[in-house]
Design a protein around this motif. Structure first.
Motif, PDB file in Angstrom:
ATOM      1  N   MET A 149       0.848  -1.194   0.000  1.00 57.34           N
ATOM      2  CA  MET A 149       0.000   0.000   0.000  1.00 57.34           C
ATOM      3  C   MET A 149       0.886   1.246   0.000  1.00 57.34           C
ATOM      4  SD  MET A 149      -2.252  -1.385   3.210  1.00 57.34           S
ATOM      5  CE  MET A 149      -3.961  -0.948   3.011  1.00 57.34           C
ATOM      6  N   ILE A 150       0.474   2.276  -0.721  1.00 62.70           N
ATOM      7  CA  ILE A 150       1.246   3.522  -0.740  1.00 62.70           C
ATOM      8  C   ILE A 150       0.298   4.707  -0.583  1.00 62.70           C
ATOM      9  CG2 ILE A 150       2.759   5.035  -2.096  1.00 62.70           C
ATOM     10  CD1 ILE A 150       3.661   2.598  -3.690  1.00 62.70           C
ATOM     11  N   VAL A 151       0.626   5.627   0.314  1.00 63.52           N
ATOM     12  CA  VAL A 151      -0.110   6.897   0.338  1.00 63.52           C
ATOM     13  C   VAL A 151       0.864   8.052   0.383  1.00 63.52           C
ATOM     14  CG1 VAL A 151      -2.384   6.435   1.298  1.00 63.52           C
ATOM     15  CG2 VAL A 151      -0.443   6.599   2.833  1.00 63.52           C
ATOM     16  N   GLN A 152       0.528   9.078  -0.389  1.00 68.49           N
ATOM     17  CA  GLN A 152       1.306  10.308  -0.309  1.00 68.49           C
ATOM     18  C   GLN A 152       0.333  11.397   0.086  1.00 68.49           C
ATOM     19  OE1 GLN A 152       3.702  11.481  -3.736  1.00 68.49           O
ATOM     20  NE2 GLN A 152       3.361  13.617  -3.141  1.00 68.49           N
ATOM     21  N   ASN A 153       0.676  12.109   1.121  1.00 65.98           N
ATOM     22  CA  ASN A 153      -0.229  13.158   1.591  1.00 65.98           C
ATOM     23  C   ASN A 153      -0.045  14.432   0.779  1.00 65.98           C
ATOM     24  OD1 ASN A 153      -1.003  11.387   3.586  1.00 65.98           O
ATOM     25  ND2 ASN A 153       0.570  12.125   4.991  1.00 65.98           N
ATOM     26  N   MET A 154      -1.054  15.303   0.853  1.00 58.61           N
ATOM     27  CA  MET A 154      -0.924  16.612   0.234  1.00 58.61           C
ATOM     28  C   MET A 154       0.035  17.420   1.078  1.00 58.61           C
ATOM     29  SD  MET A 154      -4.592  17.852  -1.164  1.00 58.61           S
ATOM     30  CE  MET A 154      -4.397  19.305  -0.202  1.00 58.61           C
ATOM     31  N   SER A 155       0.790  18.275   0.448  1.00 57.02           N
ATOM     32  CA  SER A 155       1.684  19.085   1.266  1.00 57.02           C
ATOM     33  C   SER A 155       0.982  20.365   1.682  1.00 57.02           C
ATOM     34  CB  SER A 155       2.967  19.399   0.498  1.00 57.02           C
ATOM     35  OG  SER A 155       2.696  20.250  -0.567  1.00 57.02           O
ATOM     36  N   ALA A 156       1.181  20.737   2.940  1.00 55.03           N
ATOM     37  CA  ALA A 156       0.508  21.926   3.468  1.00 55.03           C
ATOM     38  C   ALA A 156       1.169  23.189   2.928  1.00 55.03           C
ATOM     39  CB  ALA A 156       0.560  21.910   4.990  1.00 55.03           C
ATOM     40  N   ASP A 157       2.472  23.155   2.806  1.00 53.24           N
ATOM     41  CA  ASP A 157       3.197  24.370   2.445  1.00 53.24           C
ATOM     42  C   ASP A 157       3.654  24.376   0.979  1.00 53.24           C
ATOM     43  OD1 ASP A 157       5.011  22.351   2.533  1.00 53.24           O
ATOM     44  OD2 ASP A 157       6.311  23.237   4.057  1.00 53.24           O
ATOM     45  N   GLY A 158       3.329  23.300   0.258  1.00 50.38           N
ATOM     46  CA  GLY A 158       3.749  23.242  -1.147  1.00 50.38           C
ATOM     47  C   GLY A 158       5.208  22.844  -1.318  1.00 50.38           C
ATOM     48  N   LYS A 159       5.907  22.629  -0.226  1.00 46.38           N
ATOM     49  CA  LYS A 159       7.337  22.306  -0.339  1.00 46.38           C
ATOM     50  C   LYS A 159       7.643  20.855   0.008  1.00 46.38           C
ATOM     51  CE  LYS A 159       9.111  26.946   0.735  1.00 46.38           C
ATOM     52  NZ  LYS A 159       8.253  27.569   1.769  1.00 46.38           N
ATOM     53  N   THR A 160       7.028  20.379   1.092  1.00 41.20           N
ATOM     54  CA  THR A 160       7.330  19.007   1.501  1.00 41.20           C
ATOM     55  C   THR A 160       6.038  18.223   1.750  1.00 41.20           C
ATOM     56  OG1 THR A 160       7.370  19.507   3.862  1.00 41.20           O
ATOM     57  CG2 THR A 160       9.475  19.686   2.662  1.00 41.20           C
ATOM     58  N   THR A 161       6.192  16.913   1.749  1.00 45.37           N
ATOM     59  CA  THR A 161       5.039  16.035   1.957  1.00 45.37           C
ATOM     60  C   THR A 161       5.495  14.780   2.696  1.00 45.37           C
ATOM     61  OG1 THR A 161       3.296  14.813   0.844  1.00 45.37           O
ATOM     62  CG2 THR A 161       5.383  14.958  -0.300  1.00 45.37           C
ATOM     63  N   ASP A 162       4.532  14.011   3.212  1.00 48.03           N
ATOM     64  CA  ASP A 162       4.864  12.734   3.865  1.00 48.03           C
ATOM     65  C   ASP A 162       4.443  11.586   2.966  1.00 48.03           C
ATOM     66  OD1 ASP A 162       5.627  14.277   6.003  1.00 48.03           O
ATOM     67  OD2 ASP A 162       3.814  13.870   7.184  1.00 48.03           O
ATOM     68  N   VAL A 163       5.257  10.556   2.921  1.00 44.81           N
ATOM     69  CA  VAL A 163       4.931   9.367   2.130  1.00 44.81           C
ATOM     70  C   VAL A 163       4.916   8.154   3.054  1.00 44.81           C
ATOM     71  CG1 VAL A 163       5.661   7.847   0.250  1.00 44.81           C
ATOM     72  CG2 VAL A 163       5.910  10.321   0.012  1.00 44.81           C
ATOM     73  N   THR A 164       3.832   7.402   3.009  1.00 48.31           N
ATOM     74  CA  THR A 164       3.716   6.192   3.820  1.00 48.31           C
ATOM     75  C   THR A 164       3.501   4.989   2.913  1.00 48.31           C
ATOM     76  OG1 THR A 164       2.770   7.390   5.690  1.00 48.31           O
ATOM     77  CG2 THR A 164       2.317   5.036   5.593  1.00 48.31           C
ATOM     78  N   PHE A 165       4.138   3.884   3.240  1.00 43.47           N
ATOM     79  CA  PHE A 165       3.876   2.662   2.474  1.00 43.47           C
ATOM     80  C   PHE A 165       4.078   1.446   3.362  1.00 43.47           C
ATOM     81  CE2 PHE A 165       8.261   1.343   1.967  1.00 43.47           C
ATOM     82  CZ  PHE A 165       8.967   2.537   2.047  1.00 43.47           C
ATOM     83  N   THR A 166       3.660   0.294   2.869  1.00 41.28           N
ATOM     84  CA  THR A 166       3.822  -0.930   3.659  1.00 41.28           C
ATOM     85  C   THR A 166       4.697  -1.940   2.926  1.00 41.28           C
ATOM     86  OG1 THR A 166       1.869  -2.020   2.728  1.00 41.28           O
ATOM     87  CG2 THR A 166       1.513  -0.657   4.674  1.00 41.28           C
ATOM     88  N   VAL A 167       5.406  -2.722   3.726  1.00 40.19           N
ATOM     89  CA  VAL A 167       6.190  -3.854   3.218  1.00 40.19           C
ATOM     90  C   VAL A 167       5.941  -5.008   4.184  1.00 40.19           C
ATOM     91  CG1 VAL A 167       8.033  -2.488   2.148  1.00 40.19           C
ATOM     92  CG2 VAL A 167       8.238  -3.145   4.544  1.00 40.19           C
ATOM     93  N   SER A 168       6.379  -6.198   3.835  1.00 38.59           N
ATOM     94  CA  SER A 168       6.202  -7.278   4.799  1.00 38.59           C
ATOM     95  C   SER A 168       7.257  -7.142   5.893  1.00 38.59           C
ATOM     96  CB  SER A 168       6.274  -8.640   4.116  1.00 38.59           C
ATOM     97  OG  SER A 168       7.603  -9.035   4.003  1.00 38.59           O
ATOM     98  N   GLN A 169       6.898  -7.599   7.097  1.00 34.00           N
ATOM     99  CA  GLN A 169       7.781  -7.430   8.252  1.00 34.00           C
ATOM    100  C   GLN A 169       9.196  -7.948   7.995  1.00 34.00           C
ATOM    101  OE1 GLN A 169       6.066  -9.125  11.854  1.00 34.00           O
ATOM    102  NE2 GLN A 169       4.491  -7.544  11.717  1.00 34.00           N
ATOM    103  N   ASP A 170       9.296  -9.068   7.296  1.00 34.72           N
ATOM    104  CA  ASP A 170      10.620  -9.661   7.050  1.00 34.72           C
ATOM    105  C   ASP A 170      11.488  -8.748   6.191  1.00 34.72           C
ATOM    106  OD1 ASP A 170       8.687 -11.581   7.689  1.00 34.72           O
ATOM    107  OD2 ASP A 170       8.669 -12.295   5.610  1.00 34.72           O
ATOM    108  N   GLU A 171      10.863  -7.828   5.477  1.00 34.08           N
ATOM    109  CA  GLU A 171      11.655  -6.982   4.594  1.00 34.08           C
ATOM    110  C   GLU A 171      11.879  -5.582   5.162  1.00 34.08           C
ATOM    111  OE1 GLU A 171      11.688  -8.799   0.430  1.00 34.08           O
ATOM    112  OE2 GLU A 171       9.877  -7.558   0.533  1.00 34.08           O
ATOM    113  N   LEU A 172      11.398  -5.370   6.382  1.00 34.43           N
ATOM    114  CA  LEU A 172      11.468  -4.013   6.948  1.00 34.43           C
ATOM    115  C   LEU A 172      12.908  -3.522   7.094  1.00 34.43           C
ATOM    116  CD1 LEU A 172      10.146  -1.522   8.106  1.00 34.43           C
ATOM    117  CD2 LEU A 172      10.001  -2.664  10.324  1.00 34.43           C
ATOM    118  N   GLU A 173      13.739  -4.362   7.662  1.00 42.13           N
ATOM    119  CA  GLU A 173      15.113  -3.938   7.924  1.00 42.13           C
ATOM    120  C   GLU A 173      15.835  -3.586   6.628  1.00 42.13           C
ATOM    121  OE1 GLU A 173      18.524  -5.966  10.375  1.00 42.13           O
ATOM    122  OE2 GLU A 173      16.551  -6.671  11.044  1.00 42.13           O
ATOM    123  N   ARG A 174      15.635  -4.461   5.636  1.00 43.71           N
ATOM    124  CA  ARG A 174      16.258  -4.234   4.342  1.00 43.71           C
ATOM    125  C   ARG A 174      15.743  -2.939   3.710  1.00 43.71           C
ATOM    126  NH1 ARG A 174      16.424  -6.901  -0.547  1.00 43.71           N
ATOM    127  NH2 ARG A 174      14.363  -7.828  -0.331  1.00 43.71           N
TER     128      ARG A 174
END
Ligand code: ASP
Ligand code: MG
Length: 423
Positions: free
Chosen positions: A306-331
């Motif tokens: 899953m991937i979500v990118q939020n709208m940026s409040a200031d037009g300069k930066t934004t937050d990006v969230t995504f998921t991976v399987s737990q076994d691949e988190l460290e990598r």
């Protein structure tokens, strides 16, 4: 006088179904029933349960970085034992049979060792067996590459072998015998009120398999859908004679949507516990930034879900969230921290203990408010949703893993899936 030929059936038996000699005899009895009914039968088997894990362990122990071609030689060996034993057990009860390894058929595959794809199967040899009234017992999970090396199809791959063989033989049906008696509306070990489905469409099954339902390898459902192979999931622990004269469909039939008369809006609920959430705070909001995050991850063969990118409040930066399987988190974290792209961020946050819950149903296409109901139910239980993703026939949410059971049970009831007869 010879009986007329009724149908051509591929029967597949998984590891637990051939787990010991008694169970192999039981499998032989299931095969005999179909042969006695006049059907032409090809049987595909997995390795005895635990065997492939044992072989994988040996390969890892001998050399951590081993030759993938030799890995396939080793891990494909379990199936060789089970085809031989089943052929013997069949002969022992008077059913003519012989075993076939992947290369003998031949099942031709790509050369991606450990995760090969089937490219072609020649049906002639198997058909010749049928002509002589013999059952073909075929090793699942394995094939041969154009370089004449043994390949394997990835864990759980004998489901895919069976479907591919059914397609090549133009079989009337492919029966997958396993340790459950069909596909359920959700995991019956978690929700006692879960119901066995009589029929489920390819598309729904594909979503459920890839969203965490463990009955079938996802690839096998894709293949069945592409080649219109009617798939049945049923139990090998049923008495072999039980369905001798009755209905051919005793488990769950996975078939075309058109074959299903009444569909529920939500047919099933799947879950996967092994999820992790990654958030990049304050990445630059400009073209190319998503590519600079997911490019290096793709190069490192990390599977992002899953991937979500939020709208940026200031037009300069934004937050990006995504998921991976737990076994691949460290990598994943390692790749992002050392990415040589011009990726910059203020903070990298990881939450390992997540689960994905999905509701699936072709009926969603034509009904409004299905997702809203899911959000409502979770809200009533006080369950926070971290990420949402949707497709035409499913809605998935990411929640804390501690709430999986509560969420699945509540949703199962809310969409009217609970079996009233269950205690
Ligand atoms: N024996 C292989 C495995 O354990 C293939 C299969 O069971 O489908 O992954
Ligand atoms: Mg399996």
């Amino acid at each position: 006088m010879r009986k007329p030929i009724m149908a051509r059936i591929v029967m597949k038996f998984g590891g637990t179904s051939v787990g010991d000699v008694d169970r192999i005899r039981n499998v032989a009895a299931h095969v005999k029933r179909e042969v006695d009914a006049g059907h032409q039968v090809a049987v595909v088997v997995s390795a005895m349960s635990g065997e492939t894990n044992r072989l994988v362990g040996l390969a890892r122990d001998v050399a951590r970085l081993h030759d993938a071609r030799e890995y396939d030689v080793v891990v494909s060996a379990g199936e060789q034992v089970s085809v031989g034993l089943l052929a013997m057990a069949l002969q022992d009860i008077g059913v003519a049979a012989r075993s076939w390894l992947g290369w003998q058929i031949s099942v031709q595959t790509s050369d991606v060792h450990g995760a090969a794809r089937i490219e072609a199967i020649e049906p002639e040899e198997m058909e010749a067996q049928f002509g002589e009234g013999r059952v073909a017992v075929i090793a699942g999970f394995q094939g041969v590459s154009s370089a004449n090396r043994i390949t394997t199809l990835g864990r759980g791959g004998s489901d895919t072998s069976a479907v591919a063989i059914a397609a090549a033989l133009k079989a009337d049906r492919c029966d997958i015998y396993t340790d459950v008696d069909g596909v359920y509306t959700t995991d019956p070990r978690m929700v006692p009120a879960a119901k066995k489905m009589d029929r489920v469409s390819y598309e729904e099954m594909l979503e459920m398999a890839s969203l965490g339902a463990k009955v079938l390898q996802t690839r096998s459902v894709e293949l069945a859908m592409a080649h219109n192979v009617r798939l049945q999931v049923r139990s090998s622990f049923d008495a072999p004679e039980a369905s001798a004269n009755g209905n051919d469909i005793v488990g769950t039939l996975i078939c075309d949507e058109d074959e299903i008369m009444e569909t529920e809006i939500v047919s099933g609920i799947a879950y996967a516990r092994n999820e992790a959430k990654v958030t990049l705070r304050e990445v630059a909001d400009r073209p190319g930034i998503a590519a600079s995050i997911f490019g290096p991850l793709a190069d490192a063969a990390v599977n992002v879900d899953m991937i979500v990118q939020n709208m940026s409040a200031d037009g300069k930066t934004t937050d990006v969230t995504f998921t991976v399987s737990q076994d691949e988190l460290e990598r994943t974290l390692g790749v992002l921290k050392s990415a040589t792209t011009d990726l910059t961020f203020a903070d990298l946050q990881a939450a390992p203990d997540m689960a994905k819950i999905s509701i699936v149903g072709v009926g969603m296409r034509s009904h409004a408010g299905v997702a809203q109901k899911m959000f409502q139910v979770l809200a009533e239980k006080g369950i926070n949703i971290h990420v949402i993703s949707t497709s035409e026939i499913k809605v998935s949410v990411l929640i804390d893993v501690d709430y999986v059971e509560l969420a699945v049970r509540a949703l199962h009831a809310a969409y009217g899936l609970d079996d009233d007869l269950a205690g």
